[in-house]
Design a protein around this motif. Structure first.
Motif, mmCIF file in Angstrom:
data_model
loop_
_atom_site.group_PDB
_atom_site.id
_atom_site.type_symbol
_atom_site.label_atom_id
_atom_site.label_comp_id
_atom_site.label_asym_id
_atom_site.label_seq_id
_atom_site.Cartn_x
_atom_site.Cartn_y
_atom_site.Cartn_z
ATOM 1 N N HIS A 23 0.855 -1.187 0.000
ATOM 2 C CA HIS A 23 0.000 0.000 0.000
ATOM 3 C C HIS A 23 0.888 1.232 0.000
ATOM 4 C CE1 HIS A 23 0.932 0.576 4.282
ATOM 5 N NE2 HIS A 23 0.931 -0.735 4.301
ATOM 6 N N GLY A 24 0.338 2.340 -0.489
ATOM 7 C CA GLY A 24 1.105 3.583 -0.540
ATOM 8 C C GLY A 24 0.474 4.525 -1.543
ATOM 9 N N THR B 124 6.289 4.183 -8.710
ATOM 10 C CA THR B 124 5.292 3.806 -7.705
ATOM 11 C C THR B 124 5.443 2.364 -7.199
ATOM 12 O OG1 THR B 124 3.760 5.327 -8.795
ATOM 13 C CG2 THR B 124 2.828 3.837 -7.137
ATOM 14 N N VAL C 113 6.516 1.416 -3.400
ATOM 15 C CA VAL C 113 5.548 0.752 -2.533
ATOM 16 C C VAL C 113 6.086 -0.597 -2.042
ATOM 17 C CG1 VAL C 113 3.336 -0.480 -2.623
ATOM 18 C CG2 VAL C 113 3.483 1.914 -3.362
#
Lengths: 262, 262
Positions: A157-158, A228, A232
């Motif tokens: 998640h992030g 991303t 993450v």
């Protein structure tokens, strides 16, 4: 050497021999370049599911079978242990080594992911007459962590990371159209205009990469960024994770136009 | 009852109460309807990877967390154990039961996949003036097993299944354009014209569904079909696999246009 006109196969051969450990921008013109992320099999489902749920920042081009270093879709016959120019080894989320071969790190439980890279749509932007500032300035694209949470998956998640390119106001529509054709390399922008809307306070201070000039009449345009998934995944501090070194991409046999949606 | 104008939430509520165990064609007009496939967690990675490698027949819209019956992306708050109109239970590849609730079959290790369904692009075809024969004829779309192998993933391998719609020759380009906008529901056709090229011997004898008339001046157009992943998964005879009953789709909150690529 004229790397731009050489084939991906020839260039990968040079990399395999350790003779081409350099950034790949401009090499094998017209061919897809990809981000590389390698994780143990027990993390692969969460990683793949995270990508599936967040296709704009994490466009998956190929996934190897566990233990196999061959990316069968994007470069059949290639060997991901040797054929990228430079690799980074992360242990528990910390950079532990930078190498030109994965000889001593490869394991039978590793799964490699090739993820789309914005080089493909930047070529298309330039061809359509949309200038790309960081290429003009010979620096790295500026990247920012947004306030836009990715959809979580298992351990991952992030927030989404975006890249920013200033676009003259009369070219913004064209920039949307051109990049919409390439969903496999982040696709259309995720935001146009006011950076505050997506939680960016100061365009002059990117979280990754270099700041670029925004001129009068230019609009900041933001695309989902391939940093991303690595960022993450790293927050979960996996026992081992291997990536390409920044700018040292994996050269695919596929052509840019093979990834065009229409 | 005017099911076409009711919301997906209201209709799922009726299904949850067991009061609407019927085919969903035409219900909640403008909203996405999805294929459902549920497998144990130990098969989920191979299933997801198979879908990733074969996005045209297997467009994944949502994947639940193991044991969770909530499709958070497509219908937050819904419960896949009760909210589809009818389910089929397969044990070791054989149809074992047909039920309106998964009460007695749900397990903590099950993962549910929602996959795109051609209802979305058929609505768009009709809106663009492209006739859809099997809707006119009130029968099922004809489907055929091709000689085109899917890319294998783990335990899963097999040939692509396609659906066929006869299109007047002056509407073929429009049919390609309209469906290209919807990659999440099979996207553009995989073949136009001579069925023999993709290994189909007799259009009058489909492998699934019903044959339809092809009139003078019409061209058979073939799209990747959502039957593919179920058919392929079934050949591996998983201990348990649950699907929707044919034609009894899961109604999503998402709108057709939410799935448009451009």
């Amino acid at each position: 050497m004229d790397y731009a006109s050489m084939t991906p196969t020839t260039l990968r051969q040079l990399m395999r021999q350790g003779e081409l450990a350099r950034p790949t921008a401009g090499m094998a013109k017209g061919h897809v370049q990809a981000n590389l992320a390698i994780v143990p099999k027990d993390l692969a489902y969460d990683f793949l599911l995270f990508a599936q749920r967040n296709p704009k920042p994490c466009p998956v081009l190929d996934v190897t079978d566990p233990g196999s270093p061959e990316p069968k879709l994007m470069a059949p016959g290639a060997d991901l242990r040797y054929d990228a120019p430079k690799y980074r080894i992360y242990k528990a989320g910390v950079l532990a080594d930078e190498v030109v071969s994965l000889e001593k790190y490869w394991r039978d439980d590793l799964v490699a992911f090739l993820l789309g890279c914005s080089f493909t749509f930047e070529t298309a932007l330039l061809a359509a007459g949309v200038p790309v500032r960081h290429i003009e300035a010979c620096c790295n694209v500026p990247m920012y962590i947004t306030n836009n949470p990715c959809r979580p998956a298992g351990k991952f998640h992030g927030n989404m990371v975006v890249s920013m390119r200033p676009v003259p106001h009369d070219k913004v529509v064209k920039a949307v159209q051109v990049t919409s054709r390439f969903p496999a390399v982040h696709g259309a922008p995720v935001h146009i205009g006011d950076p505050a809307v997506i939680g960016i306070r100061d365009l002059g201070r990117p979280d990754f990469g270099d700041p670029v000039e925004i001129r009068d009449g230019e609009v900041p345009v933001f695309w989902a960024c391939g940093v991303t998934p690595q960022a993450v995944a790293m927050t979960t501090k996996p026992e081992i994770m291997i990536t390409h070194a920044p700018g040292h991409m994996f050269l695919c046999d596929a052509r840019d136009e093979d990834l065009a949606a229409f």
